[in-house]
Write a protein that holds these residues in place. Structure first.
Motif, PDB file in Angstrom:
ATOM      1  N   SER A 112       0.531  -1.196   0.235  1.00 23.49           N
ATOM      2  CA  SER A 112      -0.038  -0.473   0.254  1.00 23.49           C
ATOM      3  C   SER A 112       1.171   0.841   0.196  1.00 23.49           C
ATOM      4  O   SER A 112       2.173   0.917   1.156  1.00 23.49           O
ATOM      5  CB  SER A 112      -0.907   0.432   1.264  1.00 23.49           C
ATOM      6  OG  SER A 112      -0.089  -0.233   2.192  1.00 23.49           O
ATOM      7  N   PRO A 113       0.441   2.565  -0.918  1.00 27.18           N
ATOM      8  CA  PRO A 113       1.425   3.559  -0.528  1.00 27.18           C
ATOM      9  C   PRO A 113       1.690   4.559   0.239  1.00 27.18           C
ATOM     10  O   PRO A 113      -0.074   4.247   1.017  1.00 27.18           O
ATOM     11  CB  PRO A 113       0.930   3.804  -2.386  1.00 27.18           C
ATOM     12  CG  PRO A 113      -0.361   3.666  -2.221  1.00 27.18           C
ATOM     13  CD  PRO A 113      -0.639   2.505  -2.089  1.00 27.18           C
ATOM     14  N   LEU A 118      -1.009   9.562  -1.672  1.00 27.02           N
ATOM     15  CA  LEU A 118      -2.511   9.558  -3.073  1.00 27.02           C
ATOM     16  C   LEU A 118      -2.785  11.052  -3.501  1.00 27.02           C
ATOM     17  O   LEU A 118      -2.840  11.933  -3.255  1.00 27.02           O
ATOM     18  CB  LEU A 118      -3.425   9.035  -2.726  1.00 27.02           C
ATOM     19  CG  LEU A 118      -2.970   7.502  -1.510  1.00 27.02           C
ATOM     20  CD1 LEU A 118      -4.119   6.640  -0.648  1.00 27.02           C
ATOM     21  CD2 LEU A 118      -2.812   6.555  -3.284  1.00 27.02           C
ATOM     22  N   ASP A 119      -3.921  10.842  -4.737  1.00 33.93           N
ATOM     23  CA  ASP A 119      -3.617  11.874  -5.425  1.00 33.93           C
ATOM     24  C   ASP A 119      -4.795  12.019  -5.017  1.00 33.93           C
ATOM     25  O   ASP A 119      -5.330  11.409  -3.762  1.00 33.93           O
ATOM     26  CB  ASP A 119      -4.615  12.153  -6.873  1.00 33.93           C
ATOM     27  CG  ASP A 119      -2.492  12.141  -8.084  1.00 33.93           C
ATOM     28  OD1 ASP A 119      -2.007  12.301  -7.218  1.00 33.93           O
ATOM     29  OD2 ASP A 119      -2.762  10.790  -8.498  1.00 33.93           O
ATOM     30  N   ARG A 120      -6.032  13.530  -5.270  1.00 34.00           N
ATOM     31  CA  ARG A 120      -7.089  13.633  -4.836  1.00 34.00           C
ATOM     32  C   ARG A 120      -8.479  13.695  -5.919  1.00 34.00           C
ATOM     33  O   ARG A 120      -8.307  14.784  -6.684  1.00 34.00           O
ATOM     34  CB  ARG A 120      -6.381  14.547  -3.504  1.00 34.00           C
ATOM     35  CG  ARG A 120      -8.209  14.836  -2.925  1.00 34.00           C
ATOM     36  CD  ARG A 120      -7.229  16.168  -1.619  1.00 34.00           C
ATOM     37  NE  ARG A 120      -9.058  16.706  -0.688  1.00 34.00           N
ATOM     38  CZ  ARG A 120      -9.159  17.253   0.293  1.00 34.00           C
ATOM     39  NH1 ARG A 120      -7.511  17.384   0.686  1.00 34.00           N
ATOM     40  NH2 ARG A 120     -10.188  17.142   1.500  1.00 34.00           N
ATOM     41  N   PHE A 121      -9.798  12.965  -5.193  1.00 33.28           N
ATOM     42  CA  PHE A 121     -10.375  13.015  -6.058  1.00 33.28           C
ATOM     43  C   PHE A 121     -11.772  13.256  -5.615  1.00 33.28           C
ATOM     44  O   PHE A 121     -12.061  12.767  -4.750  1.00 33.28           O
ATOM     45  CB  PHE A 121     -10.973  12.293  -7.540  1.00 33.28           C
ATOM     46  CG  PHE A 121      -9.223  11.623  -7.967  1.00 33.28           C
ATOM     47  CD1 PHE A 121      -9.594  12.504  -9.819  1.00 33.28           C
ATOM     48  CD2 PHE A 121      -8.784  11.034  -8.138  1.00 33.28           C
ATOM     49  CE1 PHE A 121      -8.350  12.276 -10.329  1.00 33.28           C
ATOM     50  CE2 PHE A 121      -7.463  10.948  -8.575  1.00 33.28           C
ATOM     51  CZ  PHE A 121      -7.737  11.654 -10.102  1.00 33.28           C
ATOM     52  N   GLN A 148      -6.694   6.001 -13.923  1.00 31.56           N
ATOM     53  CA  GLN A 148      -7.531   6.626 -12.374  1.00 31.56           C
ATOM     54  C   GLN A 148      -8.364   7.497 -12.373  1.00 31.56           C
ATOM     55  O   GLN A 148      -9.146   7.956 -12.229  1.00 31.56           O
ATOM     56  CB  GLN A 148      -6.189   6.787 -11.297  1.00 31.56           C
ATOM     57  CG  GLN A 148      -5.601   7.010 -10.059  1.00 31.56           C
ATOM     58  CD  GLN A 148      -5.066   8.264  -9.940  1.00 31.56           C
ATOM     59  OE1 GLN A 148      -3.998   9.061 -10.190  1.00 31.56           O
ATOM     60  NE2 GLN A 148      -4.804   8.104  -8.458  1.00 31.56           N
TER      61      GLN A 148
END
Lengths: 269, 276
Positions: free
Chosen positions: A19-20, A25-28, A175
């Motif tokens: 797991s990163p 992590l990017d945000r959406f 993604q």
């Protein structure tokens, strides 16, 4: 005042085991499924732009029905003659259980559009800057087992960096499409994931009994799983002749050949 | 004339009937011999609601969306449980033709949903730290210890969960289906089947360690209790199915922060049980 270019250039990611970290992590924002049909042209345009911003030489929207599929693509590039990386990783066709021709056709035909992009080999400067991210390379046995000479390390590093750039664009586009509501978007991998991500290990971790792949970004390759004929696709898009042995071919195999490039393919909807 | 009227009576009802909880295409007049089946179906629907489902619907299987691409969705982008146990893709795969044939063999199913808070489906914690335990030997020491601790915390949470009353301890949709099929098979529906939700390695075997024993020995610790994940087994397209049920589906994932989820968004987990 001159407008500053937003082009980020190629990104060479590090190997991410498991797991990163949350901060990476990017945000959406949550969107509804299925997305409205009128969003599709705009979204496709956005994916083309992202691919070019991330270092692709060219990117096009291709109707999925125009993607050339050929049964020979699997056999000629994986088995006849045998690929050096066949059975070396869990993503190789024989290990995973080959997808039959009819099913592969059905998968592709269920999509409407794909984004195809051309990625050229990285420059020497980018390769040398990325050497730390790639780390140790321990793949000599794939050449020396049959008594051959070990590969040129610099060329092998170029291959790994090249495949990581393609893999990062594939990941990013998939993604973006997923969070835009195209839940079944799918990117087809390029080359053996053992070379791309696990060059520090001689054998794929997932091939151990009871083991599974710790790399979230590994993907089955297009021509081995879905019979995509990348040669015809490249010609169709006016990108010129592809290198011998197709999309997975390494520069280390044929260093004199001049026109190396890769095609990344993300099926959107 | 009489024949036409008969045909009209038998014409399938297209509207979704929320009053009875029976979905589209339910025959208005059950076909001869189906009266008992509909009694049973209603019983199982009530059972699902009692076991913790927020909504349950009797649904004709012919309307189930099947899509070959959903098998790949578990891997592209890759779920951390993909390949972690013997019943998740790519380890398990029903041939596409067999899956289509199996679908046509059934007539009715119970589809149910369990509402979940945004934290259940969004945020970085979705990368289950327990799954890292399976690859602990490849990780640096600190992350290895974190992963093993996460696994033991999860096991402790599971143990505590079992102490709560029956309706509360339904773990996702994974426990509703098996209860229904146990009853359905006693009632004579011998082909009643339910499909798993999520990785059985974490539902069932977390306390035995991070590696699925069936992957190493070929033998499962919980025969008769586990079944393949729905998308792996029958290529069920749950997102489209939810749309057909009138349940609004929102995109979820690790890159959506729970704080960014508006109040109108209702995430849920969906399960199916094929009865006859």
């Amino acid at each position: 005042m001159p407008r500053r270019s937003t082009k980020k250039g190629p990104v060479v990611p590090e190997t991410q085991l498991g797991s990163p970290p949350a901060k990476k992590l990017d945000r959406f924002k949550p969107k509804v499924f299925p997305p409205p049909a009128q969003n599709l042209p705009k979204d496709l345009e956005k994916y083309v732009k992202i691919a070019i911003d991330m270092g692709a030489a060219d990117a096009r929207v291709v109707p999925a029905k125009d993607i050339p599929l050929d049964t020979r693509a699997h056999y000629m590039f994986c088995h006849f003659p045998r690929c050096r990386w066949l059975n070396s990783s869990v993503m190789c066709p024989t290990e995973r259980g080959k997808v039959v021709w009819e099913e592969a056709n059905e998968v592709i035909k269920n999509y409407e559009y794909a984004v195809a992009y051309k990625v050229l080999p990285p420059g020497k400067r980018l390769v040398s800057e990325s050497a730390d991210k790639v780390g140790k390379i321990d793949l000599d046995m794939y050449w020396t087992m049959g008594g051959g000479p070990p590969p040129d390390k610099d060329l092998l590093l170029t291959d790994i960096v090249r495949q990581r750039i393609v893999a990062e664009i594939l990941r990013k586009l998939e993604q973006e499409a997923y969070y835009d509501g195209y839940l079944l978007s799918m990117s087809l991998g390029v080359g053996s994931c053992l070379v791309t991500w696990c060059s520090d290990t001689r054998r794929c971790r997932a091939l151990e009994k009871g083991g599974f792949c710790p790399i979230v970004n590994s993907r089955p390759t297009g021509n081995s799983e879905f019979y995509v004929d990348y040669h015809s696709l490249g010609r169709m898009l006016g990108w010129g002749e592809m290198q011998p042995r197709g999309n997975c071919a390494l520069i280390t195999e044929n260093p004199d050949y001049k026109g190396y490039y890769n095609i990344g393919l993300t099926l959107v909807q | 004339m009489a024949t036409t009227r008969k045909k009209t009576q038998r014409k399938e009802k297209l509207e979704f009937d929320r009053g009875t909880g029976i979905a589209a295409f339910k025959p208005v007049v059950p076909l001869p011999g189906e009266e008992k089946l509909f009694e049973d179906l209603e019983k199982y629907r009530q059972m699902a609601l009692k076991l913790g489902a927020d909504e349950a619907i009797i649904f004709p299987v012919v309307e189930f969306p099947q899509d070959i691409r959903v098998w790949w969705r578990c891997q592209l982008p890759r779920c951390t449980a993909s390949g972690a146990n013997s019943y998740c893709p790519p380890t398990w795969r029903t041939p596409w033709d067999d899956a289509k044939r199996m679908k046509t063999a059934y007539k009715y199913a119970i589809v149910f949903k369990v509402n979940r808070p945004p934290e259940f489906w969004t945020g970085p914690q979705l990368w289950t730290r327990e799954s890292d335990a399976a690859i602990a030997k490849f990780l640096p020491e600190q992350r290895k210890q974190e992963a093993l601790k996460a696994l033991s915390d999860y096991v402790k949470w599971q143990e505590d969960y079992k102490k709560t009353p029956t309706t509360e301890r339904v773990h996702g949709t994974a426990s509703i289906g098996p209860h229904i099929i146990a009853q359905a098979r006693r009632d004579g529906h011998q082909f009643a089947v339910t499909f798993g939700v999520g990785a059985c390695q974490y539902h069932r075997c977390a306390k035995y360690g991070a590696t699925c024993v069936a992957l190493t020995t070929g033998l499962c610790r919980f025969p008769l209790k586990v079944s393949p994940e729905g998308s792996a087994a029958l290529y069920q397209d749950f997102s489209t199915l939810s749309g057909k049920m009138g349940w609004k589906t929102w995109v979820a994932g690790v890159c959506i922060k729970p704080d960014d989820v508006p109040e109108e968004v209702q995430y849920f987990q969906c399960g199916t049980t094929y009865i006859e």
